[in-house]
Motif scaffolding. Structure first.
Motif, PDB file in Angstrom:
ATOM      1  N   UNK A 129      19.149  30.637 -71.287  1.00  0.00           N
ATOM      2  CA  UNK A 129      18.266  31.645 -71.858  1.00  0.00           C
ATOM      3  C   UNK A 129      18.868  33.033 -71.638  1.00  0.00           C
ATOM      4  N   UNK A 130      18.217  34.037 -72.203  1.00  0.00           N
ATOM      5  CA  UNK A 130      18.784  35.386 -72.179  1.00  0.00           C
ATOM      6  C   UNK A 130      18.983  35.887 -70.759  1.00  0.00           C
ATOM      7  N   UNK A 131      18.012  35.667 -69.872  1.00  0.00           N
ATOM      8  CA  UNK A 131      18.117  36.183 -68.504  1.00  0.00           C
ATOM      9  C   UNK A 131      19.320  35.598 -67.775  1.00  0.00           C
ATOM     10  N   UNK A 132      19.523  34.286 -67.935  1.00  0.00           N
ATOM     11  CA  UNK A 132      20.645  33.676 -67.223  1.00  0.00           C
ATOM     12  C   UNK A 132      21.980  34.062 -67.862  1.00  0.00           C
ATOM     13  N   UNK A 133      22.027  34.201 -69.170  1.00  0.00           N
ATOM     14  CA  UNK A 133      23.251  34.692 -69.813  1.00  0.00           C
ATOM     15  C   UNK A 133      23.573  36.104 -69.318  1.00  0.00           C
ATOM     16  N   UNK A 134      22.521  36.889 -69.140  1.00  0.00           N
ATOM     17  CA  UNK A 134      22.682  38.246 -68.628  1.00  0.00           C
ATOM     18  C   UNK A 134      23.300  38.199 -67.233  1.00  0.00           C
TER      19      UNK A 134
ATOM     20  N   UNK B 183      16.622  29.709 -96.766  1.00  0.00           N
ATOM     21  CA  UNK B 183      16.223  28.676 -95.828  1.00  0.00           C
ATOM     22  C   UNK B 183      16.219  29.144 -94.373  1.00  0.00           C
ATOM     23  N   UNK B 184      15.967  28.196 -93.473  1.00  0.00           N
ATOM     24  CA  UNK B 184      15.929  28.460 -92.033  1.00  0.00           C
ATOM     25  C   UNK B 184      17.247  28.025 -91.405  1.00  0.00           C
ATOM     26  N   UNK B 185      17.721  28.851 -90.454  1.00  0.00           N
ATOM     27  CA  UNK B 185      19.015  28.551 -89.882  1.00  0.00           C
ATOM     28  C   UNK B 185      19.053  28.608 -88.370  1.00  0.00           C
ATOM     29  N   UNK B 186      20.128  28.043 -87.819  1.00  0.00           N
ATOM     30  CA  UNK B 186      20.368  28.003 -86.380  1.00  0.00           C
ATOM     31  C   UNK B 186      21.770  28.526 -86.112  1.00  0.00           C
ATOM     32  N   UNK B 187      21.868  29.639 -85.348  1.00  0.00           N
ATOM     33  CA  UNK B 187      23.186  30.114 -84.936  1.00  0.00           C
ATOM     34  C   UNK B 187      23.469  29.594 -83.528  1.00  0.00           C
ATOM     35  N   UNK B 188      24.614  28.927 -83.390  1.00  0.00           N
ATOM     36  CA  UNK B 188      24.977  28.251 -82.149  1.00  0.00           C
ATOM     37  C   UNK B 188      25.947  29.124 -81.354  1.00  0.00           C
ATOM     38  N   UNK B 189      25.579  29.429 -80.122  1.00  0.00           N
ATOM     39  CA  UNK B 189      26.461  30.191 -79.234  1.00  0.00           C
ATOM     40  C   UNK B 189      26.694  31.627 -79.648  1.00  0.00           C
ATOM     41  N   UNK B 190      25.660  32.389 -79.965  1.00  0.00           N
ATOM     42  CA  UNK B 190      25.884  33.777 -80.393  1.00  0.00           C
ATOM     43  C   UNK B 190      26.285  34.695 -79.243  1.00  0.00           C
TER      44      UNK B 190
ATOM     45  N   UNK C  32      20.760  38.509 -77.453  1.00  0.00           N
ATOM     46  CA  UNK C  32      19.409  38.366 -78.013  1.00  0.00           C
ATOM     47  C   UNK C  32      18.583  37.346 -77.231  1.00  0.00           C
ATOM     48  N   UNK C  33      17.313  37.289 -77.534  1.00  0.00           N
ATOM     49  CA  UNK C  33      16.472  36.236 -76.978  1.00  0.00           C
ATOM     50  C   UNK C  33      16.980  34.892 -77.515  1.00  0.00           C
ATOM     51  N   UNK C  34      17.120  33.935 -76.616  1.00  0.00           N
ATOM     52  CA  UNK C  34      17.618  32.621 -77.006  1.00  0.00           C
ATOM     53  C   UNK C  34      16.425  31.684 -77.218  1.00  0.00           C
ATOM     54  N   UNK C  35      16.289  31.196 -78.432  1.00  0.00           N
ATOM     55  CA  UNK C  35      15.149  30.346 -78.769  1.00  0.00           C
ATOM     56  C   UNK C  35      15.285  28.947 -78.183  1.00  0.00           C
ATOM     57  N   UNK C  36      16.533  28.456 -78.143  1.00  0.00           N
ATOM     58  CA  UNK C  36      16.754  27.091 -77.689  1.00  0.00           C
ATOM     59  C   UNK C  36      17.891  27.054 -76.666  1.00  0.00           C
ATOM     60  N   UNK C  37      17.580  27.272 -75.378  1.00  0.00           N
ATOM     61  CA  UNK C  37      18.614  27.138 -74.345  1.00  0.00           C
ATOM     62  C   UNK C  37      18.884  25.657 -74.085  1.00  0.00           C
ATOM     63  N   UNK C  38      20.160  25.309 -73.895  1.00  0.00           N
ATOM     64  CA  UNK C  38      20.511  23.919 -73.632  1.00  0.00           C
ATOM     65  C   UNK C  38      20.182  23.525 -72.186  1.00  0.00           C
ATOM     66  N   UNK C  39      20.252  24.500 -71.257  1.00  0.00           N
ATOM     67  CA  UNK C  39      19.900  24.226 -69.866  1.00  0.00           C
ATOM     68  C   UNK C  39      18.384  24.272 -69.724  1.00  0.00           C
ATOM     69  N   UNK C  40      17.798  23.168 -69.252  1.00  0.00           N
ATOM     70  CA  UNK C  40      16.339  23.112 -69.152  1.00  0.00           C
ATOM     71  C   UNK C  40      15.835  23.387 -67.743  1.00  0.00           C
TER      72      UNK C  40
END
Length: 341
Positions: A49-54, A22-29, A69-77
């Motif tokens: 997103x990845x740039x801001x985490x960096x 199936x398809x999965x979501x890893x939260x806070x990697x 990694x690239x973040x598909x779903x950043x919580x900060x919009x």
């Protein structure tokens, strides 16, 4: 490209769940996703997103920024922090979700579990890696109560409360998991943070800032009891399907929650785990007292024996044999002194 060797945590979490289905979501990697993209159909959700985490981890020696990694779903919009279900809505529903060392940080446990329900399939799974308070810097903290969880939900906490920030910082202790496993919380060392630092974090919390904290403390027994009680209260649809307890000298347990299960929920235990832990400590204290008392008895017997030997020596010194031996020894001692000259 060579596939990196799985970490012990990644290997263990794969023992309890098949992430390839199936398809999965890893939260806070952050920089250590447990499920790599080449091993499963997985998307990543994190605060930024990845740039801001960096950028935000620029001076953090514990984070390998290049591994983020690239973040598909950043919580900060870009303007506000969205809820988990808002951020991941574009990829829902997921067959499973995974979060390692996240569930102890969330300000409102009930709301967080509900948000993951909203983005998972009706029979979806939630896999958690959870630190056990007994073997971490939380070793001196009291256990989380259902009442505290309900209060946070009633208050609608979106950041760790003053209570949580104080408990996390003021009671954090340096720790050795191996010693804690074998000797209990008395083996934890002194507090990590002084009162001044704790006060500075409290002031941040009072201003409404997000102060990262262990909001909740769990054990591998208390956590499934908490989930079961929340289900009895009608506050969650999750149930415990599988649990791997903390292995020897380790700090964390692994649990799979499942939606749609209708298990027969056990009654609340007669004694919570922290009471049983206290009983175990009392038994250990009693055992040690017996050892001390036995040593005292042995020492008393040895002193009595030594007293008898001293009495024999005193009797011997008063006898004619002692006086004769002393008289004979005197000329020999004088002869030895002349030889030295």
């Amino acid at each position: 490209m060579s596939i990196p060797t799985p970490t012990p945590r990644a290997s263990r979490v794969n023992e309890i769940f098949d992430f390839s289905a199936g398809r999965g979501l890893e939260i806070g990697p952050l920089h250590k996703p447990l499920v790599p993209r080449d091993a499963a159909d997985v998307a990543y959700l994190d605060l930024y997103d990845r740039d801001r985490l960096y950028e935000t981890n620029d001076d953090n020696p514990n984070v390998t920024r290049e591994a983020i990694p690239e973040i598909d779903f950043p919580m900060w919009d870009g303007t506000r922090m969205r809820t988990l279900d808002e951020a991941a809505a574009g990829g829902a529903p997921f067959d499973w979700a995974l979060a390692s060392h996240v569930v102890e940080h969330v300000p409102d446990l009930v709301a967080w579990l509900g948000q993951i329900e909203a983005v998972t399939a009706p029979d979806g799974a939630l896999v958690l890696v959870v630190p056990d308070r007994r073997y971490t810097f939380d070793a001196h903290r009291p256990p989380t109560t259902i009442g505290q969880i309900l209060q946070a939900h009633e208050d609608g906490d979106i950041v760790p409360s003053v209570r949580a920030v104080y408990d996390h910082h003021r009671t954090a202790v340096s720790h050795d998991p191996k010693r804690l496993h074998h000797r209990g919380p008395s083996e934890a060392e002194t507090c990590i943070h002084d009162l001044g630092y704790t006060r500075s974090q409290l002031e941040r919390a009072r201003r409404g800032e997000y102060v990262d904290s262990h909001v909740w403390t769990y054990t591998d027994r208390s956590f499934p009891e908490i989930i079961a009680e929340l289900r009895r209260l009608g506050l969650t649809d999750w149930s415990v399907e599988t649990l791997l307890p903390v292995p020897g000298n380790d700090i964390e347990f692994y649990v799979v929650l499942r939606r749609g299960l209708s298990p027969e929920l056990p009654e609340m235990p007669g004694l919570p785990d922290w009471v049983e832990q206290g009983i175990e400590l009392q038994e250990e204290v009693a055992r040690l007292r017996e050892v001390v008392e036995d040593q005292r008895r042995r020492l008393k017997a040895q002193r009595k024996q030594l007293g008898g030997q001293r009495a024999e020596i005193d009797d011997l010194r008063g006898s004619k044999r002692w006086k004769l031996a002393t008289a004979l020894a005197a000329p020999l001692d004088r002869w030895r002194e002349r030889r030295k000259e």
